[in-house]
Design a protein around this motif. Structure first.
Motif, PDB file in Angstrom:
ATOM      1  N   PHE A 190       0.833  -1.196   0.000  1.00  0.00           N
ATOM      2  CA  PHE A 190       0.000   0.000   0.000  1.00  0.00           C
ATOM      3  C   PHE A 190       0.872   1.253   0.000  1.00  0.00           C
ATOM      4  CE2 PHE A 190      -2.760   2.941   2.669  1.00  0.00           C
ATOM      5  CZ  PHE A 190      -3.518   3.370   1.598  1.00  0.00           C
ATOM      6  N   LYS A 191       1.911   1.241   0.810  1.00  0.00           N
ATOM      7  CA  LYS A 191       2.839   2.375   0.884  1.00  0.00           C
ATOM      8  C   LYS A 191       3.528   2.578  -0.463  1.00  0.00           C
ATOM      9  CE  LYS A 191       7.074   3.760   3.241  1.00  0.00           C
ATOM     10  NZ  LYS A 191       8.093   3.340   4.192  1.00  0.00           N
ATOM     11  N   ALA A 192       3.985   1.498  -1.068  1.00  0.00           N
ATOM     12  CA  ALA A 192       4.655   1.591  -2.367  1.00  0.00           C
ATOM     13  C   ALA A 192       3.698   2.127  -3.431  1.00  0.00           C
ATOM     14  CB  ALA A 192       5.201   0.229  -2.786  1.00  0.00           C
ATOM     15  N   ASN A 193       2.439   1.668  -3.416  1.00  0.00           N
ATOM     16  CA  ASN A 193       1.454   2.153  -4.388  1.00  0.00           C
ATOM     17  C   ASN A 193       1.158   3.639  -4.186  1.00  0.00           C
ATOM     18  OD1 ASN A 193       1.165  -0.256  -5.717  1.00  0.00           O
ATOM     19  ND2 ASN A 193      -0.572  -0.929  -4.493  1.00  0.00           N
ATOM     20  N   ARG A 194       1.071   4.080  -2.934  1.00  0.00           N
ATOM     21  CA  ARG A 194       0.808   5.494  -2.655  1.00  0.00           C
ATOM     22  C   ARG A 194       1.957   6.371  -3.160  1.00  0.00           C
ATOM     23  NH1 ARG A 194      -2.643   7.863   0.639  1.00  0.00           N
ATOM     24  NH2 ARG A 194      -1.064   9.214   1.542  1.00  0.00           N
ATOM     25  N   ILE A 195       3.190   5.922  -2.957  1.00  0.00           N
ATOM     26  CA  ILE A 195       4.350   6.680  -3.428  1.00  0.00           C
ATOM     27  C   ILE A 195       4.357   6.732  -4.949  1.00  0.00           C
ATOM     28  CG2 ILE A 195       6.874   6.632  -3.577  1.00  0.00           C
ATOM     29  CD1 ILE A 195       6.845   5.551  -0.675  1.00  0.00           C
ATOM     30  N   LEU A 196       4.070   5.594  -5.588  1.00  0.00           N
ATOM     31  CA  LEU A 196       4.039   5.543  -7.047  1.00  0.00           C
ATOM     32  C   LEU A 196       2.961   6.472  -7.598  1.00  0.00           C
ATOM     33  CD1 LEU A 196       5.140   4.170  -9.623  1.00  0.00           C
ATOM     34  CD2 LEU A 196       3.350   2.459  -9.321  1.00  0.00           C
ATOM     35  N   GLN A 197       1.775   6.449  -7.002  1.00  0.00           N
ATOM     36  CA  GLN A 197       0.693   7.325  -7.452  1.00  0.00           C
ATOM     37  C   GLN A 197       1.053   8.795  -7.265  1.00  0.00           C
ATOM     38  OE1 GLN A 197      -2.708   5.986  -5.263  1.00  0.00           O
ATOM     39  NE2 GLN A 197      -3.093   4.240  -6.612  1.00  0.00           N
ATOM     40  N   ALA A 198       1.702   9.126  -6.149  1.00  0.00           N
ATOM     41  CA  ALA A 198       2.101  10.513  -5.902  1.00  0.00           C
ATOM     42  C   ALA A 198       3.130  10.962  -6.942  1.00  0.00           C
ATOM     43  CB  ALA A 198       2.664  10.659  -4.492  1.00  0.00           C
ATOM     44  N   LYS A 199       4.067  10.087  -7.282  1.00  0.00           N
ATOM     45  CA  LYS A 199       5.071  10.437  -8.289  1.00  0.00           C
ATOM     46  C   LYS A 199       4.426  10.614  -9.665  1.00  0.00           C
ATOM     47  CE  LYS A 199       9.144   8.515  -6.103  1.00  0.00           C
ATOM     48  NZ  LYS A 199      10.227   7.559  -6.167  1.00  0.00           N
ATOM     49  N   GLN A 200       3.463   9.756  -9.997  1.00  0.00           N
ATOM     50  CA  GLN A 200       2.779   9.887 -11.281  1.00  0.00           C
ATOM     51  C   GLN A 200       1.982  11.189 -11.348  1.00  0.00           C
ATOM     52  OE1 GLN A 200       0.516   6.263 -11.451  1.00  0.00           O
ATOM     53  NE2 GLN A 200       2.174   5.108 -12.423  1.00  0.00           N
ATOM     54  N   LYS A 201       1.311  11.534 -10.251  1.00  0.00           N
ATOM     55  CA  LYS A 201       0.565  12.797 -10.224  1.00  0.00           C
ATOM     56  C   LYS A 201       1.504  13.979 -10.393  1.00  0.00           C
ATOM     57  CE  LYS A 201      -3.624  12.227  -7.522  1.00  0.00           C
ATOM     58  NZ  LYS A 201      -4.289  12.563  -6.262  1.00  0.00           N
ATOM     59  N   GLY A 202       2.643  13.940  -9.713  1.00  0.00           N
ATOM     60  CA  GLY A 202       3.622  15.014  -9.831  1.00  0.00           C
ATOM     61  C   GLY A 202       4.153  15.133 -11.249  1.00  0.00           C
ATOM     62  N   ALA A 203       4.416  13.991 -11.880  1.00  0.00           N
ATOM     63  CA  ALA A 203       4.923  14.008 -13.248  1.00  0.00           C
ATOM     64  C   ALA A 203       3.869  14.581 -14.206  1.00  0.00           C
ATOM     65  CB  ALA A 203       5.320  12.602 -13.689  1.00  0.00           C
ATOM     66  N   GLN A 204       2.602  14.224 -13.996  1.00  0.00           N
ATOM     67  CA  GLN A 204       1.529  14.778 -14.828  1.00  0.00           C
ATOM     68  C   GLN A 204       1.421  16.286 -14.634  1.00  0.00           C
ATOM     69  OE1 GLN A 204      -1.962  12.627 -13.685  1.00  0.00           O
ATOM     70  NE2 GLN A 204      -1.607  10.950 -15.120  1.00  0.00           N
ATOM     71  N   ARG A 205       1.503  16.716 -13.387  1.00  0.00           N
ATOM     72  CA  ARG A 205       1.406  18.148 -13.088  1.00  0.00           C
ATOM     73  C   ARG A 205       2.562  18.912 -13.744  1.00  0.00           C
ATOM     74  NH1 ARG A 205       0.729  17.523  -8.073  1.00  0.00           N
ATOM     75  NH2 ARG A 205       2.911  17.658  -7.460  1.00  0.00           N
ATOM     76  N   LYS A 206       3.768  18.362 -13.651  1.00  0.00           N
ATOM     77  CA  LYS A 206       4.925  19.026 -14.259  1.00  0.00           C
ATOM     78  C   LYS A 206       4.819  19.046 -15.775  1.00  0.00           C
ATOM     79  CE  LYS A 206       8.228  18.325 -10.574  1.00  0.00           C
ATOM     80  NZ  LYS A 206       9.462  17.691 -10.141  1.00  0.00           N
TER      81      LYS A 206
END
Length: 168
Positions: free
Chosen positions: A102-118
């Motif tokens: 769950f922790k790994a998935n949350r980190i991955l999702q946060a990184k994907q959101k950040g990449a989309q935002r950038k």
């Protein structure tokens, strides 16, 4: 500094608050399953309310509803979790492993959101970037440029006041 919370948690070698509460709630549910049937917490957990209802589309108001979400987050079967919880060591291992996923998935999702935002920001900059005439910093919106210009104006006022005090 603009440091994401995932990076801070990685540096501190700690799980996030969501992961911690998920683990605590699922551990408590396993503890409830192993309790004798005469104990009040177990009776309250397995009982149903006689009065009251949840409004349509409203928040979850029962512990069981939140528990289902936590079990899904930890990749534990919602139908067979009670049988798994009877074996304490196996239950703790399942919770620990599920929380790590769950922790790994949350980190991955946060990184994907950040990449989309950038990428959206970079696309917007390529289309219509507004530059500050004094320092050449680029902004996406006019309001950002206006508030940035205020810092230049404040710096100029400071320099003027310092020069006035230094005169003869």
């Amino acid at each position: 500094d603009k440091i994401p919370d995932t990076e801070i948690l990685r540096r501190a070698k700690m799980p996030g608050i969501v992961v911690t509460t998920t683990m605590a709630q699922t551990r408590w549910a396993g503890h409830l399953v192993r309790m004798p049937d005469t104990r009040l917490p177990k009776k309250a957990f397995y009982s149903e309310l006689k009065l009251g209802k949840r409004s349509r589309g409203g928040q979850f108001k029962r512990y069981k509803d939140c528990l289902k979400v936590n079990l899904k987050n930890c990749d534990i079967s919602v139908d067979a979790w009670e049988q798994d919880a009877c074996d304490r060591e196996q239950w703790q291992k399942r919770i620990h492993d599920g929380a790590a996923k769950f922790k790994a998935n949350r980190i991955l999702q946060a990184k994907q959101k950040g990449a989309q935002r950038k990428s959206r920001q970079n696309q917007a900059l390529g289309q219509k970037g507004i530059q500050c005439p004094e320092c050449r910093k680029t902004f996406l919106a006019k309001i950002g440029l206006y508030s940035h210009k205020r810092t230049h104006n404040q710096n100029q006022k400071k320099h003027r006041s310092q020069k006035a005090f230094r005169a003869p």
